[in-house]
Design a protein around this motif. Sequence first.
Motif, short mmCIF file in Angstrom:
data_model
loop_
_atom_site.label_atom_id
_atom_site.label_comp_id
_atom_site.label_asym_id
_atom_site.label_seq_id
_atom_site.Cartn_x
_atom_site.Cartn_y
_atom_site.Cartn_z
N LYS A 267 0.02 -15.94 -2.09
CA LYS A 267 -0.10 -15.67 -0.57
C LYS A 267 1.01 -14.88 0.02
CE LYS A 267 -1.88 -20.50 0.59
NZ LYS A 267 -2.94 -20.01 1.41
N ARG A 268 2.24 -15.11 -0.56
CA ARG A 268 3.10 -14.18 0.06
C ARG A 268 3.06 -12.62 -0.39
NH1 ARG A 268 9.15 -16.00 -1.30
NH2 ARG A 268 9.31 -14.80 0.40
N ARG A 269 2.58 -12.41 -1.52
CA ARG A 269 2.27 -11.20 -1.96
C ARG A 269 1.08 -10.52 -1.04
NH1 ARG A 269 -1.66 -9.68 -6.17
NH2 ARG A 269 -1.15 -7.49 -7.03
N THR A 270 0.14 -11.29 -1.01
CA THR A 270 -1.30 -10.89 -0.11
C THR A 270 -0.62 -10.56 1.37
OG1 THR A 270 -2.65 -12.17 -1.47
CG2 THR A 270 -3.23 -11.19 0.61
N LEU A 271 0.37 -11.41 2.07
CA LEU A 271 0.91 -11.10 3.31
C LEU A 271 1.71 -9.72 3.60
CD1 LEU A 271 1.00 -12.21 6.11
CD2 LEU A 271 3.03 -13.80 5.41
N LEU A 272 2.59 -9.70 2.35
CA LEU A 272 3.37 -8.32 2.40
C LEU A 272 2.28 -7.34 2.15
CD1 LEU A 272 6.09 -7.21 2.10
CD2 LEU A 272 6.04 -7.42 -0.38
N LYS A 273 1.29 -7.27 1.36
CA LYS A 273 0.38 -6.03 1.31
C LYS A 273 -0.10 -5.90 2.45
CE LYS A 273 -0.57 -5.74 -3.83
NZ LYS A 273 -1.88 -5.84 -4.68
N ASP A 274 -0.75 -6.87 3.19
CA ASP A 274 -1.15 -6.59 4.76
C ASP A 274 -0.30 -6.14 5.63
OD1 ASP A 274 -3.42 -7.88 3.62
OD2 ASP A 274 -3.12 -9.68 4.49
N GLU A 275 1.21 -6.32 5.57
CA GLU A 275 2.02 -6.00 6.36
C GLU A 275 2.32 -4.52 6.31
OE1 GLU A 275 5.15 -8.58 5.85
OE2 GLU A 275 4.61 -10.21 7.21
N GLN A 276 2.41 -4.18 5.02
CA GLN A 276 2.57 -3.03 4.52
C GLN A 276 1.42 -1.73 4.97
OE1 GLN A 276 3.25 -3.31 0.42
NE2 GLN A 276 5.82 -3.36 0.58
N TYR A 277 0.18 -2.41 4.77
CA TYR A 277 -0.86 -1.80 4.98
C TYR A 277 -0.98 -1.57 6.62
CZ TYR A 277 -5.95 -0.46 5.61
OH TYR A 277 -6.93 -0.06 5.98
N GLN A 278 -0.59 -2.49 7.38
CA GLN A 278 -0.66 -2.15 8.88
C GLN A 278 0.36 -1.26 9.28
OE1 GLN A 278 -0.16 -6.20 10.44
NE2 GLN A 278 -2.21 -6.87 9.71
N LYS A 279 1.41 -1.39 8.60
CA LYS A 279 2.50 -0.34 9.13
C LYS A 279 2.19 0.76 8.77
CE LYS A 279 6.67 -3.46 8.49
NZ LYS A 279 7.53 -3.80 7.59
N GLY A 280 1.38 1.20 7.60
CA GLY A 280 1.22 2.30 7.20
C GLY A 280 0.02 3.16 8.22
N GLU A 281 -0.91 2.17 8.83
CA GLU A 281 -2.14 2.59 9.66
C GLU A 281 -1.02 3.09 11.02
OE1 GLU A 281 -4.84 -0.49 10.32
OE2 GLU A 281 -6.28 0.42 8.82
N ALA A 282 -0.05 2.25 11.36
CA ALA A 282 0.53 2.45 12.72
C ALA A 282 1.24 3.84 12.44
CB ALA A 282 1.34 1.24 12.70
N LEU A 283 1.89 4.33 11.32
CA LEU A 283 2.42 5.39 11.25
C LEU A 283 1.41 6.78 11.07
CD1 LEU A 283 4.87 4.52 8.25
CD2 LEU A 283 5.70 5.03 10.65
N THR A 284 0.15 6.37 10.70
CA THR A 284 -0.62 7.63 10.67
C THR A 284 -1.48 7.67 12.21
OG1 THR A 284 -2.29 6.12 9.66
CG2 THR A 284 -1.07 7.37 8.23
N ALA A 285 -1.35 6.46 12.70
CA ALA A 285 -1.98 6.53 14.18
C ALA A 285 -1.43 7.61 15.08
CB ALA A 285 -1.85 5.08 14.66
#
Length: 285
Positions: A267-285
């Motif tokens: 659960k914690r690993r999945t949550l961390l991946k989701d947070e990193q993915y969202q940050k990556g999308e925010a940086l490319t937006a």
Amino acid sequence: MAFLAVVVHLHREWHLGQVNLLLLGIYIFLIRSFVQEKPVFTGLLLAVSLFIKPFGLIFYPYLLLRQRYRATLYSVGFLILLGLLPFLFYSSIPAFKHLYTSWFQELFFELRAKQSLLSEGNHTIFSVLARYTPVQYVLTSAAAIKIYQFIMLGIIGSAFLVFVRWGRHLPQHKVPELSFLIALIPLFAFTSENAFLFTAPCIIYLIYHYQKFSLAGKVCLVLACLLIGANIRDLVGAALYGYLHDISVYSFGTVLLLFLLFVLRYKRRTLLKDEQYQKGEALTA
């Protein structure tokens, strides 16, 4: 709350004057020193624990995996020093040698006198799996038993490596990993049910993250604690106590705890991946 789950084992340890309670304290301080990056103190604690009982050997592969070479070397050095300490009281080399020869003879005698793999009340994971699966039908020789045990060690070791891999980028990943290893001790060692007090660090960690579990996970955590700590003779009666002891109810509770550690880490690993993915999308937006 965690100690309520193992209070029956704590009481027996205190009543019988056993050393597992002392070892539990050492292991808890070992976790703290390891997290705080104190290799000297970690090595000292590990050496002291090994001088009491060899359960601490389970930490060495993990120390090497985590590249904690200084802590490993310090523990070996302290272990040698502690091993030489009796020489202060045994002035002659033959007497000193006889001390350790007698100790090893007693150790091997005790190991040979342990319960057979398929005996009721043998709480090791090797015995539990063999008794309740068709595996028992192929364990017809000493060689087959050894092969089976090595295969089981390989499977458990591989599972632990997956657990460690899942936590590579997680903060505070060391505490659950060390708690995992400590909880494995009663599943590996031919010892009494009192050793299941070593599940306490694991229970503490899981209770701390209790709110992160689903309803099913919370129920499983409560069930695991009951399996480990609710088999009290005065509470359930002598007949039921004996039955639950013989079927190794404590082992089932411990395996359930380890499963919940995996669930929480995923659960914690999945949550961390989701947070990193969202940050990556925010940086490319």
